[in-house]
Design a protein around this motif. Structure first.
Motif, mmCIF file in Angstrom:
data_model
loop_
_atom_site.group_PDB
_atom_site.id
_atom_site.type_symbol
_atom_site.label_atom_id
_atom_site.label_comp_id
_atom_site.label_asym_id
_atom_site.label_seq_id
_atom_site.Cartn_x
_atom_site.Cartn_y
_atom_site.Cartn_z
ATOM 1 N N VAL A 1 75.242 71.682 11.109
ATOM 2 C CA VAL A 1 73.967 70.960 11.162
ATOM 3 C C VAL A 1 73.353 71.111 12.548
ATOM 4 O O VAL A 1 74.030 70.952 13.572
ATOM 5 N N ILE B 1 66.283 67.966 9.054
ATOM 6 C CA ILE B 1 67.662 68.470 9.020
ATOM 7 C C ILE B 1 67.682 69.952 8.676
ATOM 8 O O ILE B 1 67.168 70.372 7.642
ATOM 9 N N VAL C 1 70.316 73.500 8.683
ATOM 10 C CA VAL C 1 71.706 73.961 8.713
ATOM 11 C C VAL C 1 71.714 75.475 8.824
ATOM 12 O O VAL C 1 70.721 76.144 8.507
ATOM 13 N N LEU D 1 81.861 66.870 2.557
ATOM 14 C CA LEU D 1 80.727 66.469 3.388
ATOM 15 C C LEU D 1 80.400 65.006 3.139
ATOM 16 O O LEU D 1 80.885 64.391 2.192
ATOM 17 N N SER D 2 79.529 64.499 3.980
ATOM 18 C CA SER D 2 79.031 63.147 3.762
ATOM 19 C C SER D 2 78.166 63.124 2.511
ATOM 20 O O SER D 2 77.651 64.164 2.056
ATOM 21 N N LYS E 1 75.187 61.887 2.210
ATOM 22 C CA LYS E 1 73.802 62.222 2.558
ATOM 23 C C LYS E 1 73.590 63.728 2.577
ATOM 24 O O LYS E 1 72.633 64.254 1.999
ATOM 25 N N LEU E 2 74.503 64.442 3.242
ATOM 26 C CA LEU E 2 74.363 65.896 3.352
ATOM 27 C C LEU E 2 74.587 66.563 2.001
ATOM 28 O O LEU E 2 73.918 67.557 1.649
ATOM 29 N N THR E 3 75.500 66.001 1.206
ATOM 30 C CA THR E 3 75.755 66.553 -0.132
ATOM 31 C C THR E 3 74.494 66.449 -1.002
ATOM 32 O O THR E 3 74.120 67.404 -1.698
#
Length: 618
Positions: free
Chosen positions: A527, A554, A556, A589-590, A592-594
């Motif tokens: 990230v 965000i 990546v 992953l978290s 949120k990121l998922t």
């Protein structure tokens, strides 16, 4: 070949009696005309030539108060019968009618001296000579004349023969295929409906054909008659009666024009080369208000002179004529100007109207000179310098030529212009110098853009179009821009434009960007924090597949995202659905990121969300 002839001459000089005996049809159809023994409205009749072909006849009123009606009747005639009483000789309306015939470009005139039985041979000879001198002074040098008693069958037969022989010398030359007919009468006939009559002056009409009145009201030709004979096809020139369907006669009027298309056929200005009539004793001032006659149409108009404030006798000038209402015309139509009941000037329409500023420009004057000389090649080159771009419909309007003739002109001068294809059988023309200047401007715009945004691939095409062609439609401006892209100076990648000399590779990156890319490659953190980089650098890294954005804030690494995508796709090898918790466990992953990754896959049409699960789009 079918012709239409018309009378002209002073009141009570025997026009209607002559026509009645020539055709066996009384042209005076109104009760008031019978009562006053004077033609008030236009009269129509016909007779047949030696080949049994009809010759249409228009009888016009001769009274000075009815000259407006006379003007509306002579627009479509091939030959004029100037009727002069042997008793009275040349009178006021003899002169005015003759001048109207001249303005209307009626090239063939037969002088008919009537009432010869009422005068001596000496008076007849004297009045014939006076009439012939008038014709000569008005520019009609090769004129046949005949002296008759309109009630004498032998004289009428001799006149008939003279008319037929004169018509044999006339040919119809038309470079416009598009049919049109001005309406000169409209009425309702019980059991039939709406009937209109007029002279078909161009082209062909057929029954069951869709037609338009003034380009607005749509109707269909139910049936047609020419000289009381039913016809399914009518060719110019012919007197024609049409029975129209799906239209109320009260919605129509004299002066309206019938065509076969709904294109823009009515206009509010035009440019003509006008000349004063010989008999008008006064001068005409710039900005004068006059009555304008074209075909059977009439409107008030304001005269704007090209280079003078006043027009005197024996002078001509280009005039921009702005009308108070819409009127139909085509280029090279004749226009007659009247004021206070007097014919003051006339001329030839050379161009559609334009702004006063353009009309008074030197280049527009040159274009009018070429149009006056019918030098279409030079006129088109000059017109493009003024208008910059013209499509086929505009060319047809500006030159009153059919598409075949226009294509011939374009082929002859194609080295002096740019031809841009807009469809299989359509194109538009572009001024070569203007096109070259637009290319220079685009190069300048892209240079400035590159200097301002060195990391971007190029400028968005639509943004460039708005800078280049703000006044044109999306279709035209896009075609023009694509034409510029075809040159060796401009390149395109997807929807981005850039100069062909640019190399959009990493080797030409601004100093420091290479270090950022190396740092990203070495970092194990997928990230990227947005506030660490300039937005232009971020945009560049996304465009060049170093990063991908999962949301506005965000980003990546692209390589890491691709691996995450592979894991998700592999899950679907053995499963039909995927929920967030399973994806979270697979990616480690978290939440949120998922969720952001799954939404990215949805936006790329790889997966689709159904309730709280995803399915693979196959």
């Amino acid at each position: 070949m079918v012709f239409v002839i018309g009378t002209a001459g002073h009141v009570d000089h025997g026009k209607s009696t002559l026509i009645k005996n020539l055709t066996n049809i009384d042209p005076d159809r109104l009760i008031e005309e019978k009562k006053r023994e004077m033609t008030i409205e236009l009269g129509f009749s016909w007779f047949y030539d030696d080949n049994n072909l009809p010759i249409g006849v228009i009888d016009v009123p001769g009274h000075e108060e009815l000259v407006d009606n006379m003007v509306k009747g002579v627009y479509g005639i091939d030959l004029g019968l100037l009727v002069v009483s042997a008793v009275e000789s040349v009178k006021e309306q003899t002169i005015e009618h003759l001048e109207i015939l001249k303005i209307s470009n009626v090239k063939k005139i037969i002088l008919v001296l009537t009432k010869k039985d009422l005068v001596s041979e000496e008076i007849l000879l004297s009045n014939t000579e006076e009439s012939m001198l008038l014709l000569k002074n008005k520019g009609f040098s090769d004129v046949n004349y005949i002296c008759i008693d309109s009630n004498n069958n032998e004289d009428i037969q001799n006149l008939r023969n003279v008319i037929i022989n004169e018509l044999k010398t006339i040919t119809h030359l038309s470079t416009s295929d598009s049919p049109r007919m001005y309406i000169d009468r409209v009425f309702h006939k019980k059991g039939h409906g709406t009937i209109v009559t007029g002279t078909l002056i161009n082209g062909v009409f057929e029954t069951d054909e869709n037609i338009y009145i003034d380009g607005k009201l749509k109707s269909k030709i139910r049936s047609m008659e020419a000289y009381e004979n039913s016809v399914s096809r009518a060719e110019s020139k012919v007197r024609l009666a049409m029975n129209l369907s799906n239209i109320n006669y009260s919605d129509l009027k004299r002066g309206s024009v019938i065509t076969n298309n709904d294109k823009n056929v009515l206009h509010k200005s035009f440019v003509a080369n006008i000349r004063m009539t010989d008999s008008y004793a006064k001068s005409i001032k710039h900005n004068s208000i006059v009555e304008v006659f074209i075909g059977s149409s009439q409107a008030k108009g304001r005269l704007i002179f090209y280079d003078s404030k006043i027009l005197n006798k024996d002078q001509s000038t280009y005039a921009l004529i702005k009308l108070d209402n819409l009127i139909h015309y085509r280029i090279y139509d004749k226009v007659i100007l009247r004021s206070s009941g007097t014919t003051i000037a006339g001329g030839e329409i050379l161009s559609p109207g334009d702004s006063t500023k353009i009309f008074k420009s030197k280049k527009f004057n040159e274009y009018l000179n070429f149009m006056s000389a019918k030098d279409f090649n030079s006129a088109l080159i000059d017109l493009l310098k003024i208008k910059k771009i013209l499509n086929l419909n505009q060319l047809a309007h500006y030159f009153n030529l059919n598409y075949e003739f226009i294509n011939k002109i374009v082929n002859e001068i194609k080295s002096s212009l740019i031809v841009v294809k807009s469809d299989i059988n359509a194109y538009f023309l572009v001024d070569k110098n203007w096109h070259k200047n637009k290319l220079k401007l685009l190069i300048q715009i892209l240079n400035e853009y590159k200097n301002k945004y060195p990391l971007r691939i190029g400028m968005n095409k639509n943004e460039a179009i708005q800078r280049l062609y703000p006044q044109f439609s999306d279709k035209i401006s896009n075609l023009l821009t694509e034409n510029l892209i075809q040159t060796k100076y401009i390149s395109k990648q997807e929807d981005k434009l850039f100069l062909s000399t640019e190399n959009n590779s990493e080797k030409n990156l601004p100093k420091g960007v290479e270090l950022i890319i190396d740092k990203l490659n070495q970092s194990k953190e997928p990230v990227i924090e947005q506030n660490l980089f300039d937005k232009e650098i971020l945009a560049y890294l996304v465009q060049n597949s170093f990063l991908t954005n999962l949301s506005k804030s965000i980003y990546v690494k692209q390589e890491w995202f691709n691996k995450s995508k592979e894991i998700i796709l592999k899950h679907f090898d053995h499963n039909d659905t995927l929920d967030i918790q399973t994806a979270k466990n697979l990616l480690t992953l978290s939440r949120k990121l998922t969720v952001l990754i799954l939404e990215k896959l949805d936006s790329e049409n790889i997966t689709r969300r159904i309730d709280n699960k995803r399915i693979l789009i196959k």
